[in-house]
Scaffold this active site. Structure first.
Site, PDB file in Angstrom:
ATOM      1  N   CYS A 155       0.796  -1.239   0.000  1.00 57.84           N
ATOM      2  CA  CYS A 155       0.000   0.000   0.000  1.00 57.84           C
ATOM      3  C   CYS A 155       0.828   1.289   0.000  1.00 57.84           C
ATOM      4  CB  CYS A 155      -0.995   0.034   1.154  1.00 57.84           C
ATOM      5  SG  CYS A 155      -1.162  -1.470   2.083  1.00 57.84           S
ATOM      6  N   ARG A 202       7.067 -11.016   5.675  1.00 60.39           N
ATOM      7  CA  ARG A 202       6.709 -10.801   7.075  1.00 60.39           C
ATOM      8  C   ARG A 202       7.334 -11.912   7.900  1.00 60.39           C
ATOM      9  NH1 ARG A 202       0.389  -9.531   5.990  1.00 60.39           N
ATOM     10  NH2 ARG A 202       0.764  -7.931   4.422  1.00 60.39           N
ATOM     11  N   GLN A 235       0.964 -11.169  -2.901  1.00 59.79           N
ATOM     12  CA  GLN A 235      -0.455 -10.819  -2.799  1.00 59.79           C
ATOM     13  C   GLN A 235      -0.988 -10.448  -4.173  1.00 59.79           C
ATOM     14  OE1 GLN A 235       0.042  -7.541   0.015  1.00 59.79           O
ATOM     15  NE2 GLN A 235      -1.127  -8.717   1.493  1.00 59.79           N
ATOM     16  N   ASP A 242      -2.699  -8.030  -5.023  1.00 57.29           N
ATOM     17  CA  ASP A 242      -3.092  -6.817  -4.330  1.00 57.29           C
ATOM     18  C   ASP A 242      -3.613  -5.759  -5.298  1.00 57.29           C
ATOM     19  OD1 ASP A 242      -3.384  -5.427  -2.043  1.00 57.29           O
ATOM     20  OD2 ASP A 242      -1.256  -5.081  -1.668  1.00 57.29           O
ATOM     21  N   HIS A 295      -5.194  -1.418  -4.950  1.00 61.65           N
ATOM     22  CA  HIS A 295      -5.711  -0.328  -4.143  1.00 61.65           C
ATOM     23  C   HIS A 295      -6.550   0.565  -5.018  1.00 61.65           C
ATOM     24  CE1 HIS A 295      -2.286  -1.804  -1.780  1.00 61.65           C
ATOM     25  NE2 HIS A 295      -3.159  -1.647  -0.817  1.00 61.65           N
ATOM     26  N   LYS A 344     -14.511  -3.524   6.974  1.00 64.34           N
ATOM     27  CA  LYS A 344     -14.050  -4.442   5.936  1.00 64.34           C
ATOM     28  C   LYS A 344     -15.007  -5.610   5.724  1.00 64.34           C
ATOM     29  CE  LYS A 344     -11.232  -7.265   8.973  1.00 64.34           C
ATOM     30  NZ  LYS A 344     -10.046  -8.069   9.122  1.00 64.34           N
ATOM     31  N   HIS A 358      -8.426  -1.350   0.006  1.00 68.13           N
ATOM     32  CA  HIS A 358      -7.472  -2.438  -0.241  1.00 68.13           C
ATOM     33  C   HIS A 358      -8.296  -3.665  -0.607  1.00 68.13           C
ATOM     34  CE1 HIS A 358      -4.458  -0.493   2.602  1.00 68.13           C
ATOM     35  NE2 HIS A 358      -5.589  -0.019   3.069  1.00 68.13           N
TER      36      HIS A 358
HETATM   37 ZN   LIG Z   1      -3.137  -2.485   1.037  1.00 72.38          ZN
END
Ligand SMILES: [Zn+2]
Ligand SMILES: [Zn+2]
Length: 646
Positions: free
Chosen positions: A337, A366, A384, A386, A388, A472, A518
């Site tokens: 992000c 991580r 991910q 991912d 945004h 969320k 996200h």
């Molecule tokens: Zn994010």
């Protein structure tokens, strides 16, 4: 008289002091026979507990999660009774219900104990269950409770008692066994019809490694013998489908201690599978208006200080990387992000530019404790899917709908037909906890619920589960074995736009702050592939199969013909291999079956002479001989159907 309200809204009147079991009897005898406990105004109680005032009452049976929990926890008492009868002097720690079954932590005073003894305990439990002993509740004074366990010399129960207040302590007795417990329990032991001890492990008292190691016995019980059989079958099936086992057998991925724990190595076949998933989603995202971006695997520490990730994860994660130049510090990217926020800031944005949807298959790192690592589902480096979405507050609802559409499209194409969602909202009594404007929250929360409803998504609402920076929606899928997996998530965020001072110029010519969403349908490719392997048992749909076909020449005489066939298949994007080994055709077929190859193309004398191929399909057997064009049409039709890719 008191009024009892049932879950369906029905209200009936009873005498004050009526018990749930009496309430059940007033409805039907059959129901009363199945009632395990009851929920009275949100508190689960024994079915024999008198109800004094008006209340909402739910009668709990085996079909309710809380009914099962009560059943299993009561079974822990029964197991303790059996153990005490067989091993006098055993001391007992705690015996809770867990997701599937229960355990009891016991101290056998140094006696040897292993799975050889399981059968004896199971038999004893069934013998005791047949006595149909009631679980009798009795309030006791703290001093009397202490005296009881001093007499038994059980230091664990004595320690538990220390933390309890006089006046709140209860004992439960069934048969010859008495336990310190606040309950609730099922009416009597006769409900327990089948028992299986599953495993034994060491467990530190109170989870503290400085304290005594106890023996933890895991077990499960059922109200019907048939249900135990089904459960054991599913357990075996889950073992057979374990993605760590299949990942190795199908040569999809590997781990190397030398590379590092929790860092998966994608082997050639696994990489094909992964690329196919990526391409599938990439195409769907482009159609849905996303712009792909690429950002680096590291970022300066300052970036994550700004984003707040450093304060949150800094100490417990990979430590900053130093450079030869003094004072420079970089972090392995824990999230994509912040990078995407910086992309947003590369030029001034107007309300007409929004929504801006940035998508990246971004690899993040991580630090997970080594004990937490598990195959591909818990790793230290993962990618991910991912994206945004930066949008105006009035666009949140529309964007949410679009994301749900995309996620459901992905689930269905990949064979997950049962899904549900959890909507996590604010705790209404504690608004201080959350950042962002009240009215924006209200709008976003309403938008999430409305989009879930409109898309026909079964969902539950959890208050107080939202992050402090936004509400969320999490997706859950049920796999072929009925197990639930948490997959993708859609999360509204008011915090990062503020921390990065993101702006757009509104139609009023003023500066405004965008909302950030996200979202990741798979969550991570690693976790998703693990779930996909377990759901399909490695029998991937044709379009995802690493090897879609195997060309099997009957002998080396037909090698040239086999090669020629394979070349033509490759031209049409169908992949696999030619089995050139000097093996009998039966062996080649068996090996292709073990590797779960969807199509086998067998070529020999007859096929070569007539310019045909013989086709075997996994799970269906012989499809007969046909022209190569006819086969390719079958294969391509199957691929198109599955990906819904028109
Ligand atoms: Zn994010
Ligand atoms: Zn209990």
């Amino acid at each position: 008289m008191i009024k009892i309200t049932f879950p369906d809204g029905n209200i009936r009147e009873y005498n004050s002091g009526v018990t749930p079991i009496e309430v059940a009897l007033s409805i039907s005898e059959g129901l009363a026979r199945n009632v395990l406990a009851a929920k009275v105004d949100d508190q689960v109680v024994d079915a024999s507990t008198p109800i004094q005032n008006d209340a909402r009452v739910q009668l709990l049976t085996w079909n309710d999660t809380e009914g099962k929990k009560t059943f299993w926890h009561s079974s822990a008492h029964l197991m303790a009774e059996a153990i005490e009868a067989l091993y006098p002097g055993t001391k007992f720690g705690i015996g809770p219900a867990i997701e599937n079954g229960f355990y009891y932590d016991i101290d056998l005073g140094g006696k040897e104990f292993g799975s050889d003894q399981f059968k004896q305990i199971e038999d004893k439990m069934l013998e005791l269950a047949r006595q149909k002993s009631e679980y009798l509740r009795k309030p006791v004074a703290k001093a009397d409770a202490i005296a009881y366990f001093q007499e038994k010399d059980d230091e664990y129960k004595l320690e538990l008692l220390e933390g309890l207040e006089d006046g709140s302590i209860t004992f439960y007795t069934q048969g010859n066994f008495t336990d310190l417990c606040r309950g609730p329990h099922i009416p009597q032991t006769g409900f327990i019809k089948s028992v299986k001890l599953l495993s034994v492990a060491g467990a530190y008292w109170r989870g503290d490694e400085k304290r005594k190691q106890m023996t933890r016995i895991y077990a499960i019980t059922f109200p019907k013998a048939k249900e135990l059989e089904e459960y054991l079958f599913l357990l075996e099936e889950a073992k057979r489908r374990d993605h760590r086992k299949l990942g190795k057998e199908l040569e999809l991925f590997a781990f190397s201690e030398k590379v590092g724990l929790g860092l998966p190595l994608w082997l050639p076949k696994g990489t094909i599978l992964r690329e196919r998933l990526e391409n599938f989603l990439r195409r769907a995202q482009v159609r849905a208006g996303y712009s792909p971006v690429v950002t680096p695997h590291i970022g300066s520490k300052e970036l994550y200080v700004t984003s707040g990730h450093y304060a949150k994860y800094g100490k417990d994660s990979f430590q900053p990387i130093n450079t030869p130049d003094e004072g420079e510090e970089f972090l392995l990217k824990p999230m994509n992000c912040p990078h995407h926020c910086e992309i947003y800031k590369t030029k001034p944005r107007s309300y007409k530019d929004l929504p801006l949807r940035l998508a990246e298959f971004g690899t993040v790192y991580r630090y997970e404790q080594s004990g937490e690592l598990h195959g591909l589902t818990r790793v230290r480096g993962f990618t991910q899917d991912d994206a945004h979405i930066f949008c105006r507050p009035d666009q949140v609802e529309d964007e949410f709908m679009k994301v749900i559409d995309l996620v459901l499209y992905v689930f269905k194409a990949l064979g997950f037909h049962e899904f549900s969602a959890q909507v996590s909202l604010r705790d209404k009594t504690d608004r201080e906890k959350y950042i962002g404007r009240d009215e924006d929250w209200e709008k976003a929360e309403a938008a999430i619920i409305k989009s879930a409803q409109e898309k026909g998504l079964p969902y539950v609402v959890e208050y107080g589960e939202a992050a402090f920076y936004g509400p969320k929606l999490d997706f859950m899928v049920r796999d072929a074995l009925g197990r639930k997996w948490q997959l993708g998530t859609i999360q509204v965020d008011y915090q990062l736009p503020q921390r990065f001072e993101l702006e757009y110029t509104g139609s009023d010519n003023q500066k405004h702050r965008p909302v950030m969403i996200h979202r990741a349908p798979f969550g991570s490719l690693e976790r998703f592939v693990a779930i996909l392997i377990e759901n399909t048992a490695g029998n991937f749909p044709l379009w995802l199969s690493p090897d879609q076909l195997a060309v099997l020449p009957i002998s080396e005489k037909y090698e040239d013909y086999a090669n020629e066939i394979y070349l033509r298949l490759q031209e049409r994007d169908l992949r696999g291999y030619v089995d050139h080994r000097d093996e009998k055709i039966g062996r080649k077929i068996r090996d292709a079956e073990v590797s779960k190859v969807p199509f086998m193309i067998i070529v020999g004398d007859k096929e070569q002479a007539e310019g045909l191929v013989s086709i075997r399909k996994k799970g269906q057997g012989d499809l007969g001989s046909m022209t190569l064009d006819a086969f390719m049409a079958i294969a391509q039709e199957e691929i198109q159907q599955l990906t819904h890719d028109r």
